[in-house]
Write an enzyme that holds these catalytic residues in place. Structure first.
Site, PDB file in Angstrom:
ATOM      1  N   ARG A  47      -3.291   3.152   8.650  1.00  0.00           N
ATOM      2  CA  ARG A  47      -3.577   1.973   7.826  1.00  0.00           C
ATOM      3  C   ARG A  47      -2.403   1.004   7.863  1.00  0.00           C
ATOM      4  O   ARG A  47      -1.264   1.417   7.767  1.00  0.00           O
ATOM      5  CB  ARG A  47      -3.809   2.413   6.366  1.00  0.00           C
ATOM      6  CG  ARG A  47      -4.564   3.720   6.252  1.00  0.00           C
ATOM      7  CD  ARG A  47      -4.583   4.266   4.832  1.00  0.00           C
ATOM      8  NE  ARG A  47      -5.252   3.392   3.894  1.00  0.00           N
ATOM      9  CZ  ARG A  47      -5.307   3.622   2.577  1.00  0.00           C
ATOM     10  NH1 ARG A  47      -4.706   4.674   2.061  1.00  0.00           N
ATOM     11  NH2 ARG A  47      -5.946   2.785   1.786  1.00  0.00           N
ATOM     12  N   GLU A  99      13.048 -45.431  -7.632  1.00  0.00           N
ATOM     13  CA  GLU A  99      12.221 -45.012  -6.493  1.00  0.00           C
ATOM     14  C   GLU A  99      12.748 -45.551  -5.173  1.00  0.00           C
ATOM     15  O   GLU A  99      12.165 -45.338  -4.127  1.00  0.00           O
ATOM     16  CB  GLU A  99      10.766 -45.447  -6.706  1.00  0.00           C
ATOM     17  CG  GLU A  99      10.609 -46.917  -7.015  1.00  0.00           C
ATOM     18  CD  GLU A  99       9.190 -47.290  -7.438  1.00  0.00           C
ATOM     19  OE1 GLU A  99       8.253 -46.589  -7.035  1.00  0.00           O
ATOM     20  OE2 GLU A  99       9.035 -48.288  -8.163  1.00  0.00           O
ATOM     21  N   ARG A 156      -0.564 -47.500 -14.742  1.00  0.00           N
ATOM     22  CA  ARG A 156      -0.556 -48.559 -13.724  1.00  0.00           C
ATOM     23  C   ARG A 156      -1.428 -49.698 -14.224  1.00  0.00           C
ATOM     24  O   ARG A 156      -2.454 -49.462 -14.867  1.00  0.00           O
ATOM     25  CB  ARG A 156      -1.120 -48.041 -12.414  1.00  0.00           C
ATOM     26  CG  ARG A 156      -0.407 -46.839 -11.850  1.00  0.00           C
ATOM     27  CD  ARG A 156      -1.116 -46.420 -10.560  1.00  0.00           C
ATOM     28  NE  ARG A 156      -0.562 -45.198 -10.003  1.00  0.00           N
ATOM     29  CZ  ARG A 156      -0.974 -43.977 -10.355  1.00  0.00           C
ATOM     30  NH1 ARG A 156      -1.938 -43.824 -11.249  1.00  0.00           N
ATOM     31  NH2 ARG A 156      -0.436 -42.911  -9.803  1.00  0.00           N
ATOM     32  N   TYR A 161      11.087 -35.114 -19.013  1.00  0.00           N
ATOM     33  CA  TYR A 161       9.646 -34.914 -18.885  1.00  0.00           C
ATOM     34  C   TYR A 161       9.183 -35.130 -17.444  1.00  0.00           C
ATOM     35  O   TYR A 161       9.897 -35.734 -16.644  1.00  0.00           O
ATOM     36  CB  TYR A 161       8.877 -35.849 -19.822  1.00  0.00           C
ATOM     37  CG  TYR A 161       8.939 -37.304 -19.439  1.00  0.00           C
ATOM     38  CD1 TYR A 161       7.997 -37.843 -18.552  1.00  0.00           C
ATOM     39  CD2 TYR A 161       9.923 -38.142 -19.934  1.00  0.00           C
ATOM     40  CE1 TYR A 161       8.056 -39.171 -18.177  1.00  0.00           C
ATOM     41  CE2 TYR A 161       9.983 -39.473 -19.568  1.00  0.00           C
ATOM     42  CZ  TYR A 161       9.055 -39.986 -18.680  1.00  0.00           C
ATOM     43  OH  TYR A 161       9.113 -41.287 -18.302  1.00  0.00           O
ATOM     44  N   THR A 201       8.757 -40.523  -7.410  1.00  0.00           N
ATOM     45  CA  THR A 201       9.098 -39.689  -6.254  1.00  0.00           C
ATOM     46  C   THR A 201       8.188 -39.913  -5.054  1.00  0.00           C
ATOM     47  O   THR A 201       8.518 -39.463  -3.964  1.00  0.00           O
ATOM     48  CB  THR A 201       9.116 -38.201  -6.638  1.00  0.00           C
ATOM     49  OG1 THR A 201       7.900 -37.900  -7.314  1.00  0.00           O
ATOM     50  CG2 THR A 201      10.294 -37.897  -7.539  1.00  0.00           C
ATOM     51  N   ASN A 202       7.056 -40.597  -5.247  1.00  0.00           N
ATOM     52  CA  ASN A 202       6.239 -40.916  -4.063  1.00  0.00           C
ATOM     53  C   ASN A 202       6.973 -41.906  -3.172  1.00  0.00           C
ATOM     54  O   ASN A 202       7.207 -41.661  -1.995  1.00  0.00           O
ATOM     55  CB  ASN A 202       4.895 -41.521  -4.467  1.00  0.00           C
ATOM     56  CG  ASN A 202       4.006 -40.537  -5.176  1.00  0.00           C
ATOM     57  OD1 ASN A 202       4.283 -39.337  -5.181  1.00  0.00           O
ATOM     58  ND2 ASN A 202       2.946 -41.017  -5.785  1.00  0.00           N
ATOM     59  N   ASP A 203       7.357 -43.031  -3.776  1.00  0.00           N
ATOM     60  CA  ASP A 203       8.090 -44.027  -2.999  1.00  0.00           C
ATOM     61  C   ASP A 203       9.455 -43.503  -2.600  1.00  0.00           C
ATOM     62  O   ASP A 203       9.923 -43.756  -1.493  1.00  0.00           O
ATOM     63  CB  ASP A 203       8.242 -45.328  -3.801  1.00  0.00           C
ATOM     64  CG  ASP A 203       7.103 -46.296  -3.517  1.00  0.00           C
ATOM     65  OD1 ASP A 203       6.712 -46.400  -2.340  1.00  0.00           O
ATOM     66  OD2 ASP A 203       6.606 -46.930  -4.458  1.00  0.00           O
ATOM     67  N   ARG A 256       3.744 -49.659 -16.450  1.00  0.00           N
ATOM     68  CA  ARG A 256       4.460 -50.223 -15.307  1.00  0.00           C
ATOM     69  C   ARG A 256       3.952 -51.629 -15.021  1.00  0.00           C
ATOM     70  O   ARG A 256       2.742 -51.858 -14.947  1.00  0.00           O
ATOM     71  CB  ARG A 256       4.244 -49.353 -14.068  1.00  0.00           C
ATOM     72  CG  ARG A 256       4.956 -49.916 -12.848  1.00  0.00           C
ATOM     73  CD  ARG A 256       4.765 -49.054 -11.616  1.00  0.00           C
ATOM     74  NE  ARG A 256       3.396 -49.128 -11.125  1.00  0.00           N
ATOM     75  CZ  ARG A 256       2.951 -48.413 -10.090  1.00  0.00           C
ATOM     76  NH1 ARG A 256       3.755 -47.568  -9.487  1.00  0.00           N
ATOM     77  NH2 ARG A 256       1.709 -48.530  -9.680  1.00  0.00           N
ATOM     78  N   LYS A 282       0.827  -1.203   0.000  1.00  0.00           N
ATOM     79  CA  LYS A 282       0.000   0.000   0.000  1.00  0.00           C
ATOM     80  C   LYS A 282       0.861   1.253   0.000  1.00  0.00           C
ATOM     81  O   LYS A 282       0.658   2.174  -0.799  1.00  0.00           O
ATOM     82  CB  LYS A 282      -0.914  -0.032   1.224  1.00  0.00           C
ATOM     83  CG  LYS A 282      -2.112   0.874   1.122  1.00  0.00           C
ATOM     84  CD  LYS A 282      -2.932   0.815   2.404  1.00  0.00           C
ATOM     85  CE  LYS A 282      -3.702  -0.485   2.516  1.00  0.00           C
ATOM     86  NZ  LYS A 282      -4.237  -0.714   3.874  1.00  0.00           N
TER      87      LYS A 282
END
Ligand code: ADP
Ligand code: MG
Ligand code: MG
Length: 907
Positions: free
Chosen positions: A98, A778, A595, A884, A800-802, A651, A27
């Site tokens: 303010r 993984e 999957r 990718y 990258t999850n596992d 997979r 502001k």
């Protein structure tokens, strides 16, 4: 402590400018800038955000001592510019106080207006302006605001009303009037008296009469509000660090409440909801501050066109509109013209849609604030594309203007804003998958299907979900789970489906037996309506209207632009032709993760799968698998066709076998009958499959390496589907991916089985197809030995999850019990399953890529975890040099935009 603490502005001069947002707050920086570009702004000054930090380090007294000289000088500067005097009854100067942080923060303190009034000065103001009603109206407003904000006149308990509003209502009732504007001078004097009395009663203090005391009280209240609960909560949500601090802006008052030639309002240079390039806003005559947004009187539209549109929606006739709710354009055409010029000027200057606040005092226009306006995802895209077309910004700037996350809004059904205002929140969970859902509560997936087939809209409420629930989830409008985090099964699957999901709603107690849940003392039964807001995690009672989000031309333009700058490509995680088709429409460049486990569930497949699991030798297993083969082949044909011409990474079977067998007695009995064996036998096998730690157990390539028939069957299904399609003229690029490899031998063994089977298939079919064999990376060990794996692997896909799970040692399905505490205590900054942990897990990805490319310089590397749809993570993967990312279909546009932004930021 030596830095400059106070920056003045006024009459076309300013010590600050719009580049100084960190120091002056948004502001303050823009108030300075507007002065510099000739926009009329009341003079004032800004106390820097650094002083806010001092305030918390050194305390009030010290800060006052530090600031007094500068503040006094700045007040004198305002006095000089306005020809008035602060704390003086003859020719009074009034001020506004303010707050103003770097980013606009709705959780912050309310503004104090008309500061500097007391019993004598109000009389002086009354005399000077010859307008006692205005003077006393200003005084009662001041006491009200100052009482609220500085003296903390809060309601005593939940039932209690705001004490000031209560008094206003009382007086209105006594006088038989409805509106604030109908108060007479006598009424206002009466009100001021009662206000002061209640302040004394509630706070034990007299209302301060000295202007400077009032001013310091105001300044400290602004600094104090930085640490109020609302502000802290807002910062948490928006990831704003506590260390930023807020600035304080002090400014000469201008008055919109001086009568029919005065007004106050807010306006936007474009439409913030739709992005339409049309000046719009609202105002009120004879009003002050936030009256427009307070909803006491119906605000009027600024432009004639806006006014006519409004009347149509509100069902007001043109005659009534013109008489009772005329536009500013009609009421004050000259001021309107000036405002219109200024909104153009400000938008041109900032090269973005502006959200402005203004006040008209006796026909003179003042601008009190401008900022880049907040907007919906749809407006964000349209405005960026329009500004680009208008030549106001270039392509790169246009790409950077859109927050990738906001694209989500464009892709899912949304609640109608008006309906949301009246919706009753019954619980709150995690916003696991955005969107809006309204439907009847159902607790069991098979019921979900039944109800759905009967034409009902349902919300599936589960303790948690598992792959067995997929069909039920697929037909639900939305999914609510009591347990589980942002990457729980329900969350991941829902996002993949583009379906609304709220997870981790711990307040809800589900009783499957009674088919009901309880929350806050109320019971909801099967069939009752609830609504889910997957965008903010709220659960509402009953139905809330939704509307379909639309995709348009601007969206396509934006995506084309992203394509032009991106280096990292985006694929999708898709298990069905439907998902593949959606992702393709959004611009996916293939499938990064298909999957196969769901292909074992439906209909007869699960039976054959269970036969396979029960089999005692390789021959029997082969027989059972042979039954599944034709189904899998058909599934692959469907997916390959949907992705014709683009690569599809399949997979091999990953989850532990116990997920395919029933764990309850009823199911086991059914299975026994189906397969013609004893229940005992089934029980035994199920027990044998039981693992303490299934996530770390017999799964991934460990399955394929112990039961090589599975890999053979899947390879056969994949490649014979590919060959058949090739014969039909469909272009197919299958990539077979081995999951959960930690040791290069694991991969080599699988690869041999795959290649041998492939040769058999090609020989039988009399035709070959190009295919690749690669692996998921993984397991931490795989990143460390990636150079060995890369000797034979043709591609890497980081799971990258596992990888996160195994690197942190967190089970992502159990993270709900400690994650909230970890986030609150800042042990973790973000959920590592949502945004890649760059310093840990991310470094393993980097290492894996480096090691792999050491062996094979052009090794294709991608990722297929949930992180593939998270903008920050996508940018990291760009920098790591991946080829990718792959994400769920509805995240594809988000990832594409983030990838383009990463490429731009790289240069
Ligand atoms: P917020 O950050 O909540 O928008 P502001 O500081 O912008 O709060 O103040 C709210 C409103 O108060 C402004 O929109 C304006 O109408 C009014 N206001 C603030 N300062 C002044 C002033 N100097 N003169 C007249 N009105 C003011
Ligand atoms: Mg404002
Ligand atoms: Mg995995």
């Amino acid at each position: 402590m030596e830095n400059k603490k106070v920056y003045t502005f006024g009459n076309g001069k300013a010590e600050g400018n719009s580049e100084m947002k960190n120091l002056l707050g948004g502001k303050g920086a823009n108030l300075a800038e507007m002065n510099l570009i000739g926009v009329p702004v009341p003079p004032g000054f800004t106390i820097t955000t650094e002083v806010c930090t001092d305030y918390y380090t050194y305390g009030q007294e010290k800060v006052k001592e530090m600031l007094t000289k500068d503040v006094n000088a700045a007040i004198h500067n305002i006095e000089k510019l306005t020809g008035t005097k602060f704390n003086d009854a003859e020719n009074p100067l009034l001020l506004s106080v303010r707050s103003g942080a770097r980013a606009s923060m709705p959780g912050m303190m309310d503004t104090i207006l008309n500061l500097g009034l007391n019993d004598e000065i109000v009389e002086g103001l009354s005399k000077k302006t010859n307008n006692p009603k205005f003077a006393w109206d200003s005084y009662r407003r001041f006491i009200q605001m100052y009482g609220d904000v500085v003296m903390e006149m809060k309601p005593i308990n939940k039932e209690d009303h705001d004490p000031f509003e209560e008094i206003l209502d009382q007086v209105k009732e006594e006088k038989g009037i409805k509106l604030d504007s109908e108060f007479t001078v006598e009424d206002l004097k009466d009100i001021v008296g009662r206000f002061k009395k209640i302040v004394r009663e509630r706070t034990g203090k007299d209302f301060p009469t000295d202007g400077y005391d009032q001013l310091w009280g105001g300044i400290f209240a602004v600094f104090g509000s930085w640490m109020n609960e609302r502000a802290i909560l807002y910062r948490q949500m928006e990831k704003i660090p506590d260390s930023w601090g807020t600035a304080v802006n002090i400014q000469a008052m201008v008055f919109g409440n001086m009568g029919s030639n005065s007004a106050t309002g807010v306006c936007f240079s474009r439409n913030a909801a739709t992005g339409e390039n049309l000046f719009n806003g609202e105002y009120l005559v004879d009003a002050q501050g936030e009256d427009v947004v307070a909803g006491i009187r119906t605000p009027q539209e600024i432009t004639l066109e806006g006014s006519r549109r409004w009347a149509k929606l509100a069902g007001v006739s043109e005659k009534d509109r013109a008489a009772k709710f005329p536009s500013l354009e009609e009421v004050m055409p000259i001021v309107y013209k000036e405002l219109d010029d200024i909104q153009f000027k400000l938008e041109d200057h900032y090269r973005d849609m502006q959200d402005m606040e203004f006040t008209i005092q006796n026909g003179k226009l003042w601008i009190l604030q401008t900022r880049n306006g907040k907007r919906t995802g749809a407006a964000m895209v349209k405005i960026a594309m329009d500004l680009l077309e208008e030549g106001k910004i270039d392509e790169k700037a246009a790409l950077k203007r859109v927050d990738p996350i906001k694209l989500d809004e464009l892709l899912h059904p949304v609640f109608d804003n008006n309906s949301l205002k009246t919706a009753k929140v019954i619980a709150k969970g995690l916003p696991a998958s955005p969107g809006a859902a309204t439907g009847q509560v159902v607790f069991f997936p098979d019921d979900a299907e039944k109800w759905h087939n009967d034409g009902k809209k349902i919300v599936l409420v589960r303790q948690e979900t598992s792959p067995e629930d997929l069909a039920g989830m697929a037909v639900a409008e939305g999914i609510l789970t009591v347990r589980g985090g942002m990457t729980s099964h329900a969350a991941v699957v829902a996002r993949g489906m583009g379906k609304c999901c709220v997870s981790g709603v711990g307040e809800i107690k589900v009783n499957y037996k009674n088919r009901s849940f309880e929350v806050d003392g109320k019971t909801y039964k099967e069939g009752d309506f609830i609504s889910l807001n997957g965008t903010n995690g709220e659960v509402y009672d009953g139905k809330v209207e939704t509307k379909v989000a639309e995709m348009d031309n601007d969206f396509t333009l934006l995506m084309d632009l992203a394509e032009k700058y991106t280096r990292l490509y985006v694929r999708t995680n898709a298990d069905t032709p439907r998902d593949a088709a959606i992702a393709r429409k959004f611009g996916a460049k293939g499938i990064g993760l298909c999957r196969t486990e769901h292909m074992f569930f439906e209909g007869n497949k699960i039976k054959a799968m269970r036969e396979m699991i029960l089999a005692e030798n390789s021959e029997d297993r082969k027989k059972a698998l042979a039954k599944i083969l034709p189904y899998q082949k058909e599934d692959f044909k469907g997916i390959f066709t949907a992705m014709a011409g683009l690569p599809v990474t399949v997979r091999l079977l990953d989850p532990p076998l116990h997920e395919f067998v029933p764990h309850d007695e009823k199911g086991q009995k059914e299975m026994a009958d189906q397969l013609g064996v004893s229940v005992e036998k089934i029980k035994q096998r199920v027990d044998a499959l039981q693992e303490f730690n299934p996530m770390l157990g017999h799964r991934g390539c460990r399955l394929g390496n112990t039961y090589q028939e599975i890999t053979e069957m899947q390879t056969r299904a994949i490649l014979s589907a590919a060959v058949e399609l090739k014969k039909e003229g469909v272009e197919v690029f299958p990539e077979i991916m081995v999951p959960l490899v930690g040791i290069s031998h694991e991969f080599e063994m699988q690869e041999k089985i795959i290649r041998d089977t492939a040769e058999k298939v090609f020989h039988e079919e009399g035709m070959r197809v190009d295919y690749k064999v690669g692996t998921m990376i993984e397991i931490p060990r795989a990143t460390l030995t990636a150079h060995k794996i890369a000797k034979t692997a043709e591609f890497f896909s980081f799971g990258t999850n596992d990888l996160t799970q195994l690197t942190f040692g967190y089970s992502r399905d159990d993270i709900g019990s400690f994650l909230p505490t970890y986030l609150r205590k800042k042990i973790l900054k973000v959920d590592p399953f949502m945004t890649i942990d760059q310093n840990g897990v991310g470094q393993l990805v980097r290492l894996g890529v480096q090691n792999g490319r050491m062996e094979k310089p052009d090794l294709k590397c991608g990722i297929c975890g949930e992180h593939g749809g998270d903008p920050e993570s996508v940018k990291f993967f760009h920098r790591v040099g991946l080829n990718y990312v792959s994400c769920s279909p509805f995240r594809v546009p988000i990832a594409r935009l983030a990838a383009a932004q990463a490429a731009i930021e790289d240069k």
